[in-house]
Design a protein around this motif. Sequence first.
Motif, PDB file in Angstrom:
ATOM      1  N   SER A  21     -48.653  -0.224 -29.961  1.00 17.96           N
ATOM      2  CA  SER A  21     -50.019   0.035 -30.442  1.00 17.96           C
ATOM      3  C   SER A  21     -50.813  -1.268 -30.521  1.00 17.96           C
ATOM      4  O   SER A  21     -50.234  -2.358 -30.587  1.00 17.96           O
ATOM      5  CB  SER A  21     -49.966   0.699 -31.821  1.00 17.96           C
ATOM      6  N   ALA A  22     -52.127  -1.143 -30.565  1.00 18.21           N
ATOM      7  CA  ALA A  22     -53.001  -2.325 -30.579  1.00 18.21           C
ATOM      8  C   ALA A  22     -52.776  -3.161 -31.838  1.00 18.21           C
ATOM      9  O   ALA A  22     -53.026  -4.372 -31.838  1.00 18.21           O
ATOM     10  CB  ALA A  22     -54.455  -1.886 -30.494  1.00 18.21           C
ATOM     11  N   SER A  23     -52.299  -2.547 -32.924  1.00 17.58           N
ATOM     12  CA  SER A  23     -52.099  -3.302 -34.168  1.00 17.58           C
ATOM     13  C   SER A  23     -50.792  -4.093 -34.178  1.00 17.58           C
ATOM     14  O   SER A  23     -50.574  -4.897 -35.091  1.00 17.58           O
ATOM     15  CB  SER A  23     -52.083  -2.372 -35.375  1.00 17.58           C
ATOM     16  N   LYS A  25     -48.200  -7.016 -33.372  1.00 18.80           N
ATOM     17  CA  LYS A  25     -48.355  -8.427 -32.967  1.00 18.80           C
ATOM     18  C   LYS A  25     -47.254  -8.756 -31.972  1.00 18.80           C
ATOM     19  O   LYS A  25     -46.076  -8.489 -32.253  1.00 18.80           O
ATOM     20  CB  LYS A  25     -48.154  -9.346 -34.165  1.00 18.80           C
ATOM     21  N   ALA A  51     -46.232  -2.136 -35.743  1.00 15.26           N
ATOM     22  CA  ALA A  51     -47.162  -1.620 -36.752  1.00 15.26           C
ATOM     23  C   ALA A  51     -46.744  -0.251 -37.263  1.00 15.26           C
ATOM     24  O   ALA A  51     -47.390   0.303 -38.152  1.00 15.26           O
ATOM     25  CB  ALA A  51     -48.572  -1.569 -36.162  1.00 15.26           C
ATOM     26  N   SER A  52     -45.684   0.305 -36.699  1.00 16.36           N
ATOM     27  CA  SER A  52     -45.242   1.639 -37.118  1.00 16.36           C
ATOM     28  C   SER A  52     -43.809   1.873 -36.649  1.00 16.36           C
ATOM     29  O   SER A  52     -43.271   1.096 -35.845  1.00 16.36           O
ATOM     30  CB  SER A  52     -46.131   2.711 -36.488  1.00 16.36           C
ATOM     31  N   ASP A  55     -43.787   2.292 -32.899  1.00 15.71           N
ATOM     32  CA  ASP A  55     -43.759   1.007 -32.180  1.00 15.71           C
ATOM     33  C   ASP A  55     -42.329   0.489 -32.095  1.00 15.71           C
ATOM     34  O   ASP A  55     -41.886   0.000 -31.049  1.00 15.71           O
ATOM     35  CB  ASP A  55     -44.570  -0.060 -32.955  1.00 15.71           C
ATOM     36  N   ASN A  95     -45.747  -5.984 -41.094  1.00 17.50           N
ATOM     37  CA  ASN A  95     -46.906  -5.109 -41.276  1.00 17.50           C
ATOM     38  C   ASN A  95     -46.780  -4.330 -42.598  1.00 17.50           C
ATOM     39  O   ASN A  95     -45.676  -3.898 -42.955  1.00 17.50           O
ATOM     40  CB  ASN A  95     -46.972  -4.130 -40.094  1.00 17.50           C
ATOM     41  N   TYR A  97     -47.301  -1.471 -43.323  1.00 19.29           N
ATOM     42  CA  TYR A  97     -46.688  -0.153 -43.100  1.00 19.29           C
ATOM     43  C   TYR A  97     -45.240  -0.123 -43.579  1.00 19.29           C
ATOM     44  O   TYR A  97     -44.744   0.896 -44.030  1.00 19.29           O
ATOM     45  CB  TYR A  97     -46.754   0.155 -41.596  1.00 19.29           C
TER      46      TYR A  97
END
Length: 317
Positions: A21-23, A25, A51-52, A55, A95, A97
Motif C-alpha cells: 500500500s502507499a502508506s 515505507k 501499514a497493515s 501488506d 506503523n 496500525y
Amino acid sequence: MNGSPQFNWNQHAADLKSLLSASAKIKQEEALAQKTTMRLGGAARIYVEPASKDDLKTLFIYALSNKIPVLPLGRGSNLIVPDSGVDAIVVYLGNDYFSQFEVLADRKVRVGAGLRLKNLCGLATTAGLAGFEFLEGIPGNIGGALRMNAGAMGGWMFDVVETLDLMTLDGVFHTLKKADVHTGYRHCSELDHAIALGAVINPATPQQSDVISRQIDVYRKKRHESQPREPSAGCIFKNPENDSAGRLIDVSGLKKARVGGAEVSDVHANFIVNKGGATSADVIALVRHIRARVSEVAGVNLEPEVLLFGSNWKSVL
Ligand code: EPU
C-alpha cells in the motif's frame, strides 16, 4: 549469494513498492545502527514498515517466492547487527496500525506487537491495571518481548500472555492459546520462523494509578543502580542454570576488558557497552574472549543471549 552484485535489490525494492500500500515505507540500504540500542552495525539491503496485515502478508509471500530472507526487527535492544549489514528484508512494525492498546472485558488487554513496553506500562497505569510493571524498564516492544520471552524482576513476558497472534513466513495468520506455545528462557519456538503481531495479555488486577507508579519506580531504581546507562544490548549471555553470567564474568576478572570500542561494563559484567565507535567485530571478539576466560576460570560455557542479526553465533564463535 544474495549479497552479490547480481542479486537485484533495486528490482526487489521496486516490486515491493508496486505491491504494498502507499502508506508502507520501503527503503534500501537503511542504516540499522541507530535502530538498535547497541548503536552499531551496517545497513538493511531492504527495510520495510508495512501499514497493515495485508501488506505484511504480501511482503512475506513475495519474499518466499523470491527466496529472500525476512528479518523482523523490534526495538533493536537485544541484537548485534553485523558490520556488513544484512542481505535481507528487515521488517519493522512501526506503523500505528500495529501498536494498539485496547482494554477488553475482564480487564484483559489486547496489545499490538509494535507497542513499546514503556507505553504499555504507562497506558496500564493510567487505566488502573496492575501486573505489567516488571516490563517497564525493558527497552523493547511487545513483539520483541514475545520473541525473546523477555524477563525482568522475576517476571517473564509469557507469564502474562493469554493468546498470541502471529504470521508465519508464508503469510498465514494464526492465533495460538498460551498452552499451545512452547516457551523457555529467552525463547519462544513458534516465533523462530514467524513474526509476532500481538497478544491478549492477562486480566490485570485493578489498582490505583499511584500505587502502580510506585512499584514501577522501585524497579526503575533497582535497574539504574545495577545496570549501565551506556549503549548496550542488555545482558549479552544467558544465565547458566542456578548461576549468574554477570557474577561469573566478574569473578573471572573481566570488568573493563576491552576490544576496540566494546567494553565489559564495570557496573554489570554481563553487559558489553559501546564506548564509542564499536563495531560488531569488536563485540564478537570480546564475546569470544569472555567465553574463553570464563571457561578457563569457572569451567562454564556461556551462551550468548542476544541475537546476531541475520546470522548465528555458531558461525562466528
Ligand atoms: N553480579 C556480580 N557482578 C556483576 C553483575 C552481577 O557479582 O557484575 C551478581 C549480583 O550481585 C547478583 C547476581 O550476580 O548476586 C545476579 O545479578 P542481577 O541481579 O543483576 O541479575 P542478572 O541475573 O545478572 C537478570 C536478567 C536481566 C534482568 C535482571 C533483573 C538474564 C541474563 N539477565 O540479570 O535481563 O534485567 O535479571 O531482573 O537473564 C537481559 O535479559 O538483557 C537482562 C538485562
